[in-house]
Design a protein around this motif. Sequence first.
Motif, PDB file in Angstrom:
ATOM      1  N   ARG A 111     -76.181 -68.621  41.075  1.00 17.73           N
ATOM      2  CA  ARG A 111     -75.640 -67.910  39.913  1.00 17.73           C
ATOM      3  C   ARG A 111     -74.802 -68.818  39.016  1.00 17.73           C
ATOM      4  NH1 ARG A 111     -72.489 -62.768  41.852  1.00 17.73           N
ATOM      5  NH2 ARG A 111     -71.896 -62.846  39.652  1.00 17.73           N
ATOM      6  N   ARG A 138     -75.413 -69.226  35.127  1.00 10.26           N
ATOM      7  CA  ARG A 138     -74.381 -68.818  34.165  1.00 10.26           C
ATOM      8  C   ARG A 138     -74.031 -69.963  33.212  1.00 10.26           C
ATOM      9  NH1 ARG A 138     -71.265 -66.607  37.648  1.00 10.26           N
ATOM     10  NH2 ARG A 138     -70.028 -68.453  38.104  1.00 10.26           N
ATOM     11  N   TYR A 178     -83.651 -62.001  32.586  1.00 11.12           N
ATOM     12  CA  TYR A 178     -82.442 -62.692  33.032  1.00 11.12           C
ATOM     13  C   TYR A 178     -81.970 -62.131  34.372  1.00 11.12           C
ATOM     14  CZ  TYR A 178     -81.677 -64.978  28.491  1.00 11.12           C
ATOM     15  OH  TYR A 178     -81.786 -65.755  27.356  1.00 11.12           O
ATOM     16  N   ILE A 180     -78.727 -63.811  38.676  1.00  9.60           N
ATOM     17  CA  ILE A 180     -77.700 -63.622  37.663  1.00  9.60           C
ATOM     18  C   ILE A 180     -77.472 -62.120  37.505  1.00  9.60           C
ATOM     19  CG2 ILE A 180     -79.342 -63.594  35.726  1.00  9.60           C
ATOM     20  CD1 ILE A 180     -77.257 -65.031  34.049  1.00  9.60           C
ATOM     21  N   ASP A 207     -72.347 -61.976  34.755  1.00  8.37           N
ATOM     22  CA  ASP A 207     -72.643 -63.361  34.385  1.00  8.37           C
ATOM     23  C   ASP A 207     -73.183 -63.429  32.962  1.00  8.37           C
ATOM     24  OD1 ASP A 207     -72.054 -64.351  37.045  1.00  8.37           O
ATOM     25  OD2 ASP A 207     -73.953 -63.439  37.649  1.00  8.37           O
ATOM     26  N   TYR A 208     -74.091 -62.508  32.642  1.00 13.64           N
ATOM     27  CA  TYR A 208     -74.687 -62.492  31.294  1.00 13.64           C
ATOM     28  C   TYR A 208     -73.620 -62.237  30.238  1.00 13.64           C
ATOM     29  CZ  TYR A 208     -77.775 -61.167  27.445  1.00 13.64           C
ATOM     30  OH  TYR A 208     -78.404 -61.094  26.225  1.00 13.64           O
TER      31      TYR A 208
END
Length: 295
Positions: free
Chosen positions: A25, A29, A118, A123, A127-128
């Motif tokens: 992740r 990120r 995504y 993720i 994180d997005y």
Amino acid sequence: MSVEPLSTQIHNIGYRHYDGPRLGRAYARRSLFSQSLRGAYGLGRSAKSKVLPMLLFVVMCVPALIMVAVAVATKAKDLPLDYTRYAIVLQAVIGLYVASQAPQAVSRDLRFKTVPLYFSRPIERVDYVAAKYAAMASALFILTAAPLIVLYVGALLAKLDFTEQTKGFGQGLVSVLLLSLLFAGIGLVVSAVTPRRGFGIAAVIAVLTISYGAVSTVQAIADAQDNGGAVSWLGLFSPITLIDGVQTAFLGATSAFPGVHGPSAGQGVVYLLVVLGLIAGSYGLLMRRYRKVGL
């Protein structure tokens, strides 16, 4: 009647398991942040996508270069404009940048349904949202801090007082940092409402310009009626006047409010709490917007 047995063949088409490192992740990120930040200036995109953000960056820096040239040529004892005032004066350029780049950061993902892709990787929505928010705020900080660096370097070349200029430069950086976080949050929240980039651009411009125009008009009316207290409190209802109020109360700036009726230290606490509340609220609204993977 005889039935011929079916012949079966197994084909090896070359599929192999991935044996390389799984970066997880954190890497995803960072990659999303980097890609979004580059995209905010058109890097890695078509030449047409670079024109507006780069042009706005130049427009932000040119006045600073002119001020430095004037200060050096005339051997002035101070810069024509305080560090904390620069972003306030050029707020229209900053607003146009937010309106053009915030929808680009999120609207296309919504329009082309790429957000679920995504989230199919290692993720999550936090994180997005964090990567997009950080990238937009960083892009705005670059836009607003670059001219301050030009002013500071020019002031040192003009042999202005080092201590005074360093203090003013630091205050200016704190101011534009708050501005970047606030404007990035507002721009992304408004842009994430619609997958249509054009609608997002119009909505961001409306939120930033109409609020400022309305507040400034009412402030001018209050000042004409000698109601300085109302002028101070009305600044709470526009993003740019919020930043003006915070830097007037805590960063030694001269208020741009009509009649120079900036907030007091006590009112400044309210201004700061509202700014921080809007930043946190914007992040929360983005988290809520991306709660559903399918959107």
